[in-house]
Every structure is written in structure tokens, then in C-alpha cells.
Design a protein around this motif. Sequence first.
Motif, PDB file in Angstrom:
ATOM      1  N   PRO B 142       0.830  -1.210   0.000  1.00 35.95           N
ATOM      2  CA  PRO B 142       0.000   0.000   0.000  1.00 35.95           C
ATOM      3  C   PRO B 142       0.862   1.257   0.000  1.00 35.95           C
ATOM      4  CG  PRO B 142      -0.885  -1.606   1.533  1.00 35.95           C
ATOM      5  CD  PRO B 142       0.423  -2.164   1.048  1.00 35.95           C
ATOM      6  N   PRO B 145       2.986   1.481  -4.145  1.00 30.01           N
ATOM      7  CA  PRO B 145       2.092   0.763  -5.070  1.00 30.01           C
ATOM      8  C   PRO B 145       2.800   0.328  -6.357  1.00 30.01           C
ATOM      9  CG  PRO B 145       1.159   2.882  -4.390  1.00 30.01           C
ATOM     10  CD  PRO B 145       2.594   2.887  -3.976  1.00 30.01           C
ATOM     11  N   ARG B 146       2.161  -0.601  -7.046  1.00 27.82           N
ATOM     12  CA  ARG B 146       2.822  -1.215  -8.208  1.00 27.82           C
ATOM     13  C   ARG B 146       2.981  -0.278  -9.392  1.00 27.82           C
ATOM     14  NH1 ARG B 146      -2.188  -5.538  -8.621  1.00 27.82           N
ATOM     15  NH2 ARG B 146      -1.918  -5.956 -10.830  1.00 27.82           N
ATOM     16  N   SER B 147       2.134   0.739  -9.487  1.00 29.52           N
ATOM     17  CA  SER B 147       2.235   1.647 -10.640  1.00 29.52           C
ATOM     18  C   SER B 147       3.477   2.549 -10.574  1.00 29.52           C
ATOM     19  CB  SER B 147       0.966   2.496 -10.766  1.00 29.52           C
ATOM     20  OG  SER B 147       0.622   3.043  -9.516  1.00 29.52           O
ATOM     21  N   TRP B 177       7.595 -18.520  -0.741  1.00 35.15           N
ATOM     22  CA  TRP B 177       6.593 -17.756  -1.499  1.00 35.15           C
ATOM     23  C   TRP B 177       5.250 -18.477  -1.558  1.00 35.15           C
ATOM     24  CZ3 TRP B 177       7.948 -14.494  -6.385  1.00 35.15           C
ATOM     25  CH2 TRP B 177       8.947 -13.553  -6.060  1.00 35.15           C
ATOM     26  N   ASN B 178       5.297 -19.807  -1.675  1.00 41.01           N
ATOM     27  CA  ASN B 178       4.028 -20.520  -1.894  1.00 41.01           C
ATOM     28  C   ASN B 178       3.072 -20.381  -0.716  1.00 41.01           C
ATOM     29  OD1 ASN B 178       5.600 -22.076  -0.260  1.00 41.01           O
ATOM     30  ND2 ASN B 178       4.990 -24.039  -1.166  1.00 41.01           N
ATOM     31  N   MET B 181       1.787 -15.568  -1.146  1.00 39.49           N
ATOM     32  CA  MET B 181       1.878 -14.739  -2.349  1.00 39.49           C
ATOM     33  C   MET B 181       1.135 -13.411  -2.163  1.00 39.49           C
ATOM     34  SD  MET B 181       3.808 -15.815  -4.714  1.00 39.49           S
ATOM     35  CE  MET B 181       3.322 -15.227  -6.331  1.00 39.49           C
ATOM     36  N   PRO B 182       1.764 -12.294  -2.551  1.00 37.99           N
ATOM     37  CA  PRO B 182       1.108 -10.994  -2.443  1.00 37.99           C
ATOM     38  C   PRO B 182       0.154 -10.766  -3.613  1.00 37.99           C
ATOM     39  CG  PRO B 182       3.251 -10.720  -3.433  1.00 37.99           C
ATOM     40  CD  PRO B 182       3.091 -12.200  -3.175  1.00 37.99           C
ATOM     41  N   THR B 183      -0.586  -9.690  -3.564  1.00 39.65           N
ATOM     42  CA  THR B 183      -1.477  -9.322  -4.669  1.00 39.65           C
ATOM     43  C   THR B 183      -0.731  -9.396  -5.997  1.00 39.65           C
ATOM     44  OG1 THR B 183      -2.651  -7.825  -3.196  1.00 39.65           O
ATOM     45  CG2 THR B 183      -2.947  -7.456  -5.557  1.00 39.65           C
ATOM     46  N   ASN B 184       0.447  -8.818  -5.992  1.00 44.74           N
ATOM     47  CA  ASN B 184       1.215  -8.750  -7.228  1.00 44.74           C
ATOM     48  C   ASN B 184       2.697  -8.891  -6.886  1.00 44.74           C
ATOM     49  OD1 ASN B 184       2.047  -6.165  -9.652  1.00 44.74           O
ATOM     50  ND2 ASN B 184       1.726  -8.320 -10.024  1.00 44.74           N
ATOM     51  N   ALA B 185       3.342  -9.877  -7.472  1.00 48.76           N
ATOM     52  CA  ALA B 185       4.788 -10.006  -7.339  1.00 48.76           C
ATOM     53  C   ALA B 185       5.392  -9.717  -8.701  1.00 48.76           C
ATOM     54  CB  ALA B 185       5.160 -11.409  -6.877  1.00 48.76           C
ATOM     55  N   LEU B 186       6.458  -8.934  -8.707  1.00 43.26           N
ATOM     56  CA  LEU B 186       7.025  -8.500  -9.985  1.00 43.26           C
ATOM     57  C   LEU B 186       8.498  -8.839 -10.083  1.00 43.26           C
ATOM     58  CD1 LEU B 186       5.482  -4.942 -10.130  1.00 43.26           C
ATOM     59  CD2 LEU B 186       5.058  -6.773 -11.784  1.00 43.26           C
ATOM     60  N   LEU B 187       8.872  -9.408 -11.205  1.00 41.82           N
ATOM     61  CA  LEU B 187      10.283  -9.551 -11.528  1.00 41.82           C
ATOM     62  C   LEU B 187      10.568  -8.536 -12.633  1.00 41.82           C
ATOM     63  CD1 LEU B 187       9.842 -12.145  -9.958  1.00 41.82           C
ATOM     64  CD2 LEU B 187      11.217 -13.364 -11.635  1.00 41.82           C
TER      65      LEU B 187
END
Lengths: 255, 220, 472
Positions: B142, B145-147, B177-178, B181-187
Motif C-alpha cells: 500500500p 504501489p505497483r504503478s 513464497w508458496n 503470495m502478495p497481490t502482485n509479485a514482480l520480476l
Amino acid sequence: MSLRTGFPEQPARVYFFGTCLIDLLYPEAGLAGIQLIRREGVEVIFPQNQTCCGQPAWNSGYRDEARAVASAQMACFPRDYPIVVPSGSCAGMLRHHYPELFQGTPQHKASLAFSDRIFELTEFLVQVLKISLSDVGKPVKVALHVSCSARREMGVAGDHQALLRQLKNVELVEPRRREECCGFGGTFAVKHPEISAAMVEEKATELVATGADTLVSGDCGCLMNITGHLGYRKETLQGSHIASFLWERTNAAES
Amino acid sequence: MSDARSNILARLRAGKPDMPAASEPTQIPLAGWDLHERVRQFRKKMESVRAEVHVTPRESWLALLRRLVAEKQISTLLYAPDGPLGEALFQAWESPGESPLIARSETLEEWKEELFFNVDGAITSSRWGIAETGTLVLWPTPEEPRSFSLVPPVHIAILEAGDIYNTFADLIEKEKWNQRMPTNALLISGPSKTADIEQTLAYGVHGPIELVIIVVTEEN
Amino acid sequence: MQQRVEFHARADRALHNPQIRSNFRYAMDGLIDKRKRSFPDLDELNRLRLRCAEIRVNALSKLPELLEQLEACCTKNGIQVHWAETVGEANRIVLDIMNRHNAKLLIKGKSMVSEEMELNHYLEQQGIECLESDLGEYILQLAGEPPSHIVAPAIHKSRQQVAQLFKEKFPDIPYSDDVDRLTRNARHILRRKFYEAPVGLSGVNFAVAETGTICLVENEGNGRMCTTIPPVHIAVTGIEKVVEKLSDIPPLLSILPRSATGQHITTYFNMITSPRKPGEKDGPDEVHLVLLDNGRSRIYEDQELIATLRCIRCGACMNHCPVYTRIGGHAYGTTIPGPIGSILEPQKAGLDRYGDLPTASTLCGACGEVCPVRIPIPALLNRLRFERVRQDHTGVTRGQGSQRDPWEARIWKGWSWMHANPAIYRLGIGLAAGLRWMLPKRLGAWTRVRSAPRLAAKSLHKLAREKGLDHE
């Protein structure tokens, strides 16, 4: 489909499976293959009842028709001698596809034993006979085209190269995109002649660009396709089956 | 729609072919680098995809950041005041007049226009890194944020050298991780790019045009 | 028969289009080379291929259970799961979601399943605008063409052709055929659309059953845009894309981009496990996952053909296919072209529709050799050649036997009879050799670009007999 890992000792005698294309169009290549083996002190038997491995029907989806022909072939080689085949494509059919063709039939077990006895010619010369060649020919530049089945199904591209490299007066070259198919593909050339033509045109162009005097291949399908196109284009590059080429280069009496 | 579901599942169950029993999984050798080598590999791989990587001791990363921001003429730099870097960043610029930092605590919808068209860059922390592929791993929050790592033309990421794992497989396993997992994980491995025209690489097609990474180390 | 004519006509057109020929040749040469360089260690490649094949085989062996697990995990996380047996149902699901939000613009990331659904066409008939945002797909949408490659959709277009297209569609933007300039122009145009779009759509590269996670592989960031910015995200996928565990992902992620384009990893790997949670500032409020069957469960029934479903859509088989390289993707007339398309599409739509495709291969084996999940594509092409002419109607493949031509069948019967009867064969080749002077100089299409082969005066059978090699 797995590649062979171990090889047997030199046998006293072998069977020779000549293939239908050699039988009809390149018999001298078959004979050369036989002579190369005999020169190493191995007896060669050519059963007269052999015809064709059945691949054309197998690759066209006519499995019953292919199986009938394959059954007849298996009957031609009753003893447990190795079977030497001067073609990567036919060897691939006999070695890898016979067990698939006979899957679920009473002959399946026999087909497995049969396929285990199949050797492609250059593989047999290098890996089993450990042949050593001495070149008596004039200096020449040779372009090698390894068929897709020799390369991928049989894994014998290295054996092709090893044999040619033993010839001291032979400069071995390979064309750009050497791993690309020449466009023969058996009935493919009939069903899709335009695509096949586009492929052989490019293959021939790359082979001519090597500046080689002779094109050598272990498969008569590719040879027929490529030299047919070279002839149509009136190129000077001549084709030769690897067996014929090796025999001519190493047989003092004939050269 | 429940019909489709039961029909598909019924067909799959009825038609299930005999499959060979699972064998021992083929082992893939994993890299076993030390910290120093991990940083080196990370940097090499990141630079090969045109990311800008700086490795710097902890005490000097803010100075480096100030210099980079000035050089790149970033006049608005989005940051997360409540994120892990918030406090340090807030104090990085002495006078508020010089500071490029901007903070937005509203939801995206409330300031989308500004984010899309009026922000030069964003700075975020990174949760982990992956040496083998030169990859930043972000688990947006929060606060961050991902943006942030997507919309502005420049993305500056701070990565702790000690958070770099050898491989993705290693990271997933060790950090379990399994189970979370978060809302969005980014590599993220480099700036946005495309090769859709004549296979020619072009950068910044939709996401950041520049990716700048500051790897913070404990050594001098 | 209609399809046969079409395939040949399209292939022929491509073969005689020098621009198509050179664009594909150049592109495929580049991709082959890049892939090769990205796997310097052949032992590692072999292990990775084995591992990835195991992962896909394992997932398929538990497919119904994993789909249920995926659904349960997604649902628990707040992702809404929808099932569709047909393309029509899947389109309807997407339309309903659009309508529920009164949405008139759908922004799309790259999705081959949405191509399979012909979603754009469907939604546009309902008055909804669909906008492709992957640069290649966007170019094709401007041009009104389908993709010709699954990874590089606009690979058949040259820079100049793209520049010309932009000039026609956006006369206000100054003409440029510089790739950076073109890319920047597209960024500018599409940014506004990401900003406006109420719904974003994506495909799925992998769906993890264990965690209910949707994984997306991409370089441009449009995939992230479509799944982050619009308030609603719809992901569409074939039912076969599921894998069991999160730990299955690293090997697949390691092999996919290298096989596809020779990149060691893509710029973004985007893992989505839920919609925006309370307190989070961005991300879609709704995430939908549409699971499409469309013939896949039928492919699933066959012990051998099931391997088709392992595919992870890397495109390496087409990059290495000498036929694809000559004719390009459009000639196939299917959503997915190339070797994998030639086994997948006839099974989905029926051999009566795409019965020619399994024959459009020399069986050279290049596709099977590079496939990252070891799909035996040549063997499956061969199998479908059997299915297209078999008469017993016992298999599961749609359109089985539809390509059987009685005349061709009779030729093979005769061929088989001759080659299974050595005496007849020997008589035949003896006659042929004796009468070889009578053989025509022209042999149909063969001699259009080749001189006719010459029969030998004596067969090897005869030579061997003369040498006494026929007995022990």
C-alpha cells in the motif's frame, strides 16, 4: 527415440539393407558400401528378398500398407547379424519407427530386436569397424550435406565428418545453414512441390557458394533432390553418395 | 456457467489417458555464488539489458541519488513517505525548494492524470534481487504501489546487496513464497523494451524508458 | 478440399512475395542464432528441457484436479473464475463483464487465446472497441491483419511498411521510419488509452494451482499496464496452462524466453494472485480468469496426442521450421502457425478443416529438437497424417479419415503389395531398368525445378547377385 551409446565388437558378417532409392538410382553407392565393409574383413550378405523399408507409406499415414512391407523386410534378415543401411533416413525408419509401427501387434517384440541391429553405414564404419582410410585421390574440395534423419534421428553427422576428415587430400566444407533441410521430405516434395522447390533452391545456392567441387551426402533422397536441381540450373557441382566417394578415394585399383 | 465447468471436468476425468508415473525430477545445477559474486553477476546481467547499475556503500547512496537526479534532470520524483526509504529520502535534500520528491497517498484513480502525464520518475525499494538473471523483485505494498515502477518514464530502485539471491528457484524456496503470495509479485529485468519492428530493440515502449538501480553494500 | 486449395494458394503467394521471403528469412536466422547463443551449455539445456517436460507432463496428468485447485485458490483470493467450453461461451463471458461495467473500451495485452476467440471481432460487433497494446499487435490491428508469429506478431512487416502505416493512420505525426521514433509514437498514442480504458485483458503464460497465481511474461510493460491500471482485469487462458506448484515456475521461466527470443529473461514477469486488497492504492478491483476448453479436452483423451498440450507457446518450432521460414505465418490460415499450429489446430478445428497442415512438413525434426518441453512434434505430425486417412473411425481426433482420397489409397495399396512381394518387386525393377529409355523426361512438379532422375541400368539386387552376395 534414443541414440545408441555403446557399440559391439567387429562382427564376422553383416547384412546389408540397400534401400529402394539406391537399388533403382544409385546401385554403385550400395556396392561401394558393401565393398568398404568387405575390405575390413567382414562378410556382407545382401538378401535378395529385401525391397523398401516402408517409410513412404508410414510418412503418408498409410500404416497398414507400411506394416505389410515392414513385415516382409524383417523376414529377410533372420539371423542376428547387424544390418547396415547406407541411408540415415531408411536407417531411422528401421531403427526408430518399426517399433512404433508394430506397437500393439504380436510382432512388436521382434521389431524391437530387429531395430536394435540397425546401423547407419557411416556409424558402422566409424564406431564398429573403426575404419582407417588412406586417400589416393587428387586434392578436392568437398561440401557435406548431412540429411536431417542422419543428423537428428541417427545422430551420425559426426561420423560423416570423421570419415571425410580422414582423407588427406579432401578439404571439407559445410554450407551456411548446414542444419536446414534440403526440402525433399519424401512425399512432401510431391504434395507441396512449390515449398520443396523454394527449399532446394536455397540449399543449392548455399552449397554452390562453398566453392566445392563435389557434394557428398549419406542419403540418396537429398542427393536426388539437390543434384536434380543443380542439374536443372546447369551448375558444375556434382553429387556423390558418401559410400561411393569414400570407395573411389581409397581404392587404389579403381582410382 | 457451472454446466461448462462440470462438462469440462467430466470430459477430462473420463478421457484421462494413462500417463507414465512421475520419475525423480531432473536436477538442474544451481549457482552457488558468494555475496561479492552475486553483486557482480546481478550487475553484469542488468547492464546487458541496458539498465543502469550503481554499487555503492551505505553511507553514500543518498549523495549518489542526488547526483543522478540532478544529472537526469528529474524535477518530480515520486516516492513513498511511509515506505522503507521514506525517512532517508525525506532528509536527503536539505532545502524543500531543491527537493524533487513528491508523495501521493491517494488511490490511483484520484491522481491518475498526474501520474500518467506529469511525473518524471519514481523511486522504490526492492524486496529482493536475483543474480543469475539480473532481476529486481518487487512485492508492491500500500505504501509503494505497483504503478510506481511502471508508469513514470524513469524508475530508480534501491536494492540491498544482502537481499540478492543466486536464483529465482532459491528465492522462492527460501522465502516460502508458496505460503504467502502478495497481490502482485514482480520480476523486473531492465527497462521496458520491444523488438516488434524488424527485431530491432527499442526501449521504453510502455513502461519506464530508464531503469536505474542503486545496489547498497555494507562494505567500502 | 476448400482448405487445401486455400493453403496451397496462400503458400504460393507467400513464396512468390520477395518481401515476405526476405523478412522471414532474416528474422528466423536472427532468432535461431540468438537462441543458440543463450544456451551455451548443452548439458544444462538438456536437463532444463527434461525438467520442463516433466513439469508439463505432471500438470497434464493431474489436469482436472489442478484446475479445481486453481479455481479454489483463485476464488479464495478474490479472483473470479469462469469456465467456457467453446469460444462462443468465452466471448459471452467477456461481453457480460464489459456490459456489467458499462465499458466501451477494452485494452488488450498479448493473448493468443483471445485471437483464437476472435474476441476483437465479436466485441466490435457489440459496439465495444478493442485495442491491442502490444506494439506488434497494435501495428497489425492498424493494418487489419492477423499475427504471423506467436511471439513476434508483426515479423512479416518491414520498418518502412510500419512507417507507412503510421503515416496513413496518424497524418499529424511526422513521418519517420526510425524504430525508436516509431516506438515512441506508439507509446504516446497508447498511453492515453491505458489511462482511459475501464477494462484490461491479458493472456496467461502459466497459472499456478498451488497459489492461484496468474503469471505473465512480457517485455513492453503493456501487460502490466493492462493488468494494473484499468479497474477490471480479465485474463483468458486455455485449460492446459496450469502447473501444479510455484516451484515449477523457475525452470519454465528460464527456458521460455531463451527458446523464444534468446533473452535470458524477459523484462517483466508479472505474478497476479488477487485483485486490489483493502488499503492498496492501485491494481484492479476485479480480476476475472476465463478458462477455455475449445477442443482441448478432446486432445487430452489421446495418450500420444496429449503431448500437444504441453506447449508453452515459445515459437521456437516455427523459428526453426524451414517450411514456416519460406511461407510465413499467414499461409497456415490458423491462429497458431508453424509446426505446433500444424498439430494443434487440426485437432481443435478438425482434420476436415485443416487436414493439409500435417503434410506441410518435411519431418526434418528441427521443431522437435528445439522444443523446450520436448513435444515430439514430428511424431505427432506423422500420427495426424495417419488420422487424416485412417478408415476405422476408432480414434478421438475430429475429422478423422476426412482426407482419404480413394485414388491415393489405391496407389498405396498397390505400392504395398509390390514391396511386400519380393518376386514382384524384382520383376518390377527389372522391367523398369530394361525400359528406362522409355521413361519420360518430365515428372510433373518434380522436374519443374529439377532434372529427372535416371534409373540405373542394373539394380543393386542384380549387382549383388552377380557378385554372389545373396547367400552365406
